[in-house]
Scaffold this active site. Structure first.
Site, PDB file in Angstrom:
ATOM      1  N   TYR A 142     -19.510  11.587 -26.801  1.00  0.00           N
ATOM      2  CA  TYR A 142     -18.967  12.619 -27.699  1.00  0.00           C
ATOM      3  C   TYR A 142     -18.984  12.155 -29.155  1.00  0.00           C
ATOM      4  O   TYR A 142     -18.902  12.975 -30.066  1.00  0.00           O
ATOM      5  CB  TYR A 142     -17.523  12.987 -27.326  1.00  0.00           C
ATOM      6  CG  TYR A 142     -17.334  13.637 -25.978  1.00  0.00           C
ATOM      7  CD1 TYR A 142     -18.414  14.005 -25.171  1.00  0.00           C
ATOM      8  CD2 TYR A 142     -16.047  13.886 -25.496  1.00  0.00           C
ATOM      9  CE1 TYR A 142     -18.212  14.585 -23.927  1.00  0.00           C
ATOM     10  CE2 TYR A 142     -15.842  14.479 -24.258  1.00  0.00           C
ATOM     11  CZ  TYR A 142     -16.924  14.820 -23.478  1.00  0.00           C
ATOM     12  OH  TYR A 142     -16.720  15.400 -22.251  1.00  0.00           O
ATOM     13  N   HIS A 164     -19.890   8.884 -16.560  1.00  0.00           N
ATOM     14  CA  HIS A 164     -20.050  10.240 -17.096  1.00  0.00           C
ATOM     15  C   HIS A 164     -21.093  11.049 -16.331  1.00  0.00           C
ATOM     16  O   HIS A 164     -20.876  12.213 -15.980  1.00  0.00           O
ATOM     17  CB  HIS A 164     -20.425  10.159 -18.582  1.00  0.00           C
ATOM     18  CG  HIS A 164     -20.137  11.411 -19.337  1.00  0.00           C
ATOM     19  ND1 HIS A 164     -19.943  11.422 -20.694  1.00  0.00           N
ATOM     20  CD2 HIS A 164     -20.004  12.698 -18.936  1.00  0.00           C
ATOM     21  CE1 HIS A 164     -19.701  12.678 -21.088  1.00  0.00           C
ATOM     22  NE2 HIS A 164     -19.739  13.457 -20.036  1.00  0.00           N
TER      23      HIS A 164
END
Length: 267
Positions: A39, A97
């Site tokens: 992110y 992730h």
């Protein structure tokens, strides 16, 4: 091991925007924040948390290991880097992730490295994200289901991921829903709008309540104070069996997140 039912997501929020969102949410009473290495906002999230003045022990912070850092030699150093950015000595939950594209790094290698990070005190709990059943089985074989706190998956009224959910339930594994509002598409659905009218609630509150009542954790994001406050009240909203059945009937296998070169073979 417990995963808070409700928290703040920070996907796509950067710099001052994410700082404002996190600080506002924490002022409103949020105590769970979800971020990830990819992110690019861990440092901003760390700054917001530090400036909030809230004790670390009151918070539940999640981050996720990016695919480039899944090998045994990179995972722990990358997590230590995340901790520096987040200004904390540990995170409460660390997830893989995405599975390694093309299985370049085995699930066993990355999960065992993640377990080593837990044993070193860098993370309180570990888990997975975007894992289909076949890879969930590999993760369980690698570290034991008791060491997998959750599988964070795309899950919303239009993609209810029933096979993955059923397998997780059989194993006693928790599910966290991301993209719960389906990029806002669920808020436009006539069935959901009717249920919202019935409860004098917002469409977002209905969808979030449905997910939590189904047993999933949710991590919606927002940059607006009113929406952050409104979303949080979904915790106390109770839907009846008819409401739940109507939303269950909306499933149409509509997957919104399946990046080329990254997505595994979905169930």
């Amino acid at each position: 091991m417990t995963i808070p039912a409700f928290g703040l997501g920070t996907f796509r929020l950067q710099d001052d925007v994410v700082i404002h969102s996190v600080k506002t949410a924490l002022k409103l009473g949020y105590r769970t924040v979800d971020t990830a290495q990819i992110y690019g906002n861990e440092a901003a999230v760390g700054q917001a948390i530090a400036e909030s003045g809230i004790a670390r022990t009151e918070l539940f912070i999640t981050t996720k290991i990016w695919v480039e850092n899944l090998s045994a030699d990179k995972l722990i150093p990358s997590l230590k880097d995340s901790l520096k950015k987040l200004r904390t000595e540990y995170v409460d939950l660390t997830l893989i992730h995405w599975p390694s594209p093309g299985a370049a790094v085995s699930v066993k290698e990355s999960m065992q490295a993640l377990l080593a990070a837990k044993e070193a005190g860098l993370t309180r709990q570990i888990g997975i994200s975007n894992f289909p059943i076949a890879l969930m089985k590999e993760a369980i074989e690698a570290v034991g289901v008791e060491n997998i706190a959750t599988n964070q998956i795309e899950l919303h009224p239009f993609l209810q991921n029933r096979q993955v959910v059923a397998f997780a339930k059989e194993q006693g594994m928790h599910i966290t829903s991301y993209m719960t509002l389906a990029y806002g598409e669920a808020l436009k659905d006539e069935v959901i709008k009717r249920i919202a009218h019935k409860h004098q609630a917002t469409a977002a509150q209905i969808v979030l309540a449905w997910a939590m009542q189904s047993g999933y954790a949710v991590i919606p994001s927002s940059t607006k104070r009113d929406n952050l406050a409104s979303n949080m009240t979904a915790i106390n909203l109770k839907l009846d069996a008819d409401d739940m059945a109507q939303i269950a009937a909306l499933d149409r296998q509509q997957r919104l997140v399946s990046p080329d070169g990254l997505a595994p073979a979905w169930d």
